[in-house]
Scaffold this motif. Structure first.
Motif, short mmCIF file in Angstrom:
data_model
loop_
_atom_site.label_atom_id
_atom_site.label_comp_id
_atom_site.label_asym_id
_atom_site.label_seq_id
_atom_site.Cartn_x
_atom_site.Cartn_y
_atom_site.Cartn_z
N UNK B 90 0.82 -1.20 0.00
CA UNK B 90 0.00 0.00 0.00
C UNK B 90 0.86 1.25 0.00
N UNK B 91 0.46 2.19 -0.82
CA UNK B 91 1.07 3.50 -0.82
C UNK B 91 0.08 4.47 -0.20
N UNK B 92 0.58 5.38 0.62
CA UNK B 92 -0.27 6.38 1.24
C UNK B 92 0.40 7.74 1.11
N UNK B 93 -0.38 8.75 0.83
CA UNK B 93 0.19 10.09 0.72
C UNK B 93 -0.42 11.01 1.75
N UNK B 94 0.31 12.07 2.06
CA UNK B 94 -0.14 13.06 3.03
C UNK B 94 0.56 14.37 2.75
N UNK B 95 0.12 15.39 3.49
CA UNK B 95 0.68 16.74 3.31
C UNK B 95 1.51 17.04 4.53
N UNK B 96 2.79 17.27 4.34
CA UNK B 96 3.72 17.41 5.46
C UNK B 96 3.36 18.57 6.37
N UNK B 97 2.73 19.57 5.82
CA UNK B 97 2.42 20.76 6.60
C UNK B 97 1.32 20.52 7.61
N UNK B 98 0.68 19.36 7.55
CA UNK B 98 -0.45 19.09 8.43
C UNK B 98 -0.07 18.27 9.66
N UNK B 100 0.40 15.29 11.85
CA UNK B 100 -0.18 13.95 11.79
C UNK B 100 -1.56 14.03 11.16
N UNK B 101 -1.59 14.34 9.90
CA UNK B 101 -2.86 14.43 9.19
C UNK B 101 -3.31 13.09 8.68
N UNK B 102 -4.39 13.10 7.97
CA UNK B 102 -4.96 11.88 7.43
C UNK B 102 -4.07 11.32 6.34
N UNK B 103 -3.93 10.01 6.31
CA UNK B 103 -3.27 9.32 5.21
C UNK B 103 -4.31 8.95 4.17
N UNK B 104 -3.98 9.16 2.91
CA UNK B 104 -4.84 8.74 1.80
C UNK B 104 -4.15 7.56 1.12
N UNK B 105 -4.88 6.47 0.99
CA UNK B 105 -4.31 5.24 0.48
C UNK B 105 -4.70 4.97 -0.96
N UNK B 106 -3.80 4.30 -1.66
CA UNK B 106 -4.12 3.73 -2.95
C UNK B 106 -4.76 2.36 -2.77
N UNK B 107 -5.13 1.73 -3.87
CA UNK B 107 -5.78 0.43 -3.80
C UNK B 107 -4.77 -0.70 -3.61
N UNK B 108 -3.50 -0.39 -3.77
CA UNK B 108 -2.47 -1.37 -3.49
C UNK B 108 -2.01 -2.15 -4.70
N UNK B 109 -0.83 -2.73 -4.55
CA UNK B 109 -0.26 -3.65 -5.55
C UNK B 109 -0.12 -5.00 -4.86
N UNK B 110 -0.82 -5.99 -5.41
CA UNK B 110 -0.74 -7.31 -4.80
C UNK B 110 0.37 -8.11 -5.46
N UNK B 111 1.39 -8.43 -4.66
CA UNK B 111 2.55 -9.17 -5.15
C UNK B 111 2.48 -10.61 -4.69
N UNK B 112 2.62 -11.52 -5.62
CA UNK B 112 2.70 -12.94 -5.31
C UNK B 112 4.08 -13.43 -5.72
N UNK B 113 4.79 -14.04 -4.79
CA UNK B 113 6.11 -14.59 -5.07
C UNK B 113 6.02 -16.12 -5.05
N UNK B 114 6.38 -16.74 -6.17
CA UNK B 114 6.29 -18.20 -6.27
C UNK B 114 7.67 -18.85 -6.14
#
Lengths: 114, 114
Positions: B90-98, B100-114
């Motif tokens: 998961x990647x999450x972005x935020x605004x440094x000036x805030x 401990x502000x809210x984190x906004x998340x992406x939908x994620x990258x699902x990695x499978x290692x075989x």
């Protein structure tokens, strides 16, 4: 280091009923923030509610409210009038005052039953 | 207003290979954090980037590295993949000036290692 504990791996509630999810935390910070995040199945995580530790008043967002007990380091989430769309994983999280140390609990899987 | 976008959404690799995951933060955000979420668990903090520098790092080996570009987008690289690296990233972005502000998340990258 901050730690967050959620002691209820799974919970269920009937539609329109009220449910409370538990969370305890530990931190050495004098000021910090607490959050509840919701992660619906196969969908992205979104913020449900946020509490600033220096504020004594419990945060409320529509059907969602918290019971913040600072001395006991407890931060529970109450969902009123539960809806089917509330079915999701719920994560309790804490952060220091600088947005640099976000820690999540293991989550509680909530199922709202019709 | 585009939210946090991640690519690819799914990928399969074999042990020993290397992988690069990409993240574009929400418009206006300058801080990007990466999390690893194993199946049925809460997100674990990998590292955070601000001003193209790694500002904070969780308990992950050096096989995990990252980069932030001048446009605030970010990459997560994992070398010498292990089976245990299989997870939702998961990647999450935020605004440094805030703070401990809210984190906004992406939908994620699902990695499978075989």
């Amino acid at each position: 280091a901050q730690t967050v504990t959620q002691s209820q791996p799974e919970m269920s509630v009937q539609e329109a009923e009220t449910v409370t999810l538990s969370c305890t935390y530990d931190t050495s910070e004098s000021n910090y923030y607490l959050f509840w995040y919701k992660q619906p199945p196969s969908r992205q995580m979104i913020l449900v509610i946020r509490q600033e530790a220096y504020k004594q008043q419990n945060a409320t967002e529509n059907r969602f409210s918290v019971n913040f007990q600072k001395a006991a380091k407890s931060f529970s989430l109450k969902i009123s009038d539960s809806q089917l769309g509330d079915t999701a994983m719920y994560f309790c999280a804490s952060d220091d005052n600088y947005g640099q140390n976000f820690v999540f609990g293991p989550g509680t899987r909530l199922s709202v039953l019709p | 207003d585009a939210g946090v976008t991640q690519s690819p959404t799914h990928l399969i690799k074999t042990r020993g290979q290397q992988v690069t995951l990409r993240c574009s933060p929400k418009s206006g955000h300058d801080t990007v954090s990466w999390y690893q979420q194993a199946l049925g668990q809460g997100p674990q903090f990998i590292f955070q980037y601000y001003e193209e520098e790694e500002r904070q790092r969780g308990n992950f080996p050096d096989r995990f590295s990252g980069h932030q570009f001048p446009n605030y987008s970010s990459e997560l690289n994992v070398n010498a993949l292990l089976l245990g690296d299989s997870a939702l990233y998961l990647c999450a972005s935020s605004w440094s000036d805030r703070g401990a502000g809210e984190l906004f998340f992406g939908e994620g990258s699902r990695l499978t290692v075989l």
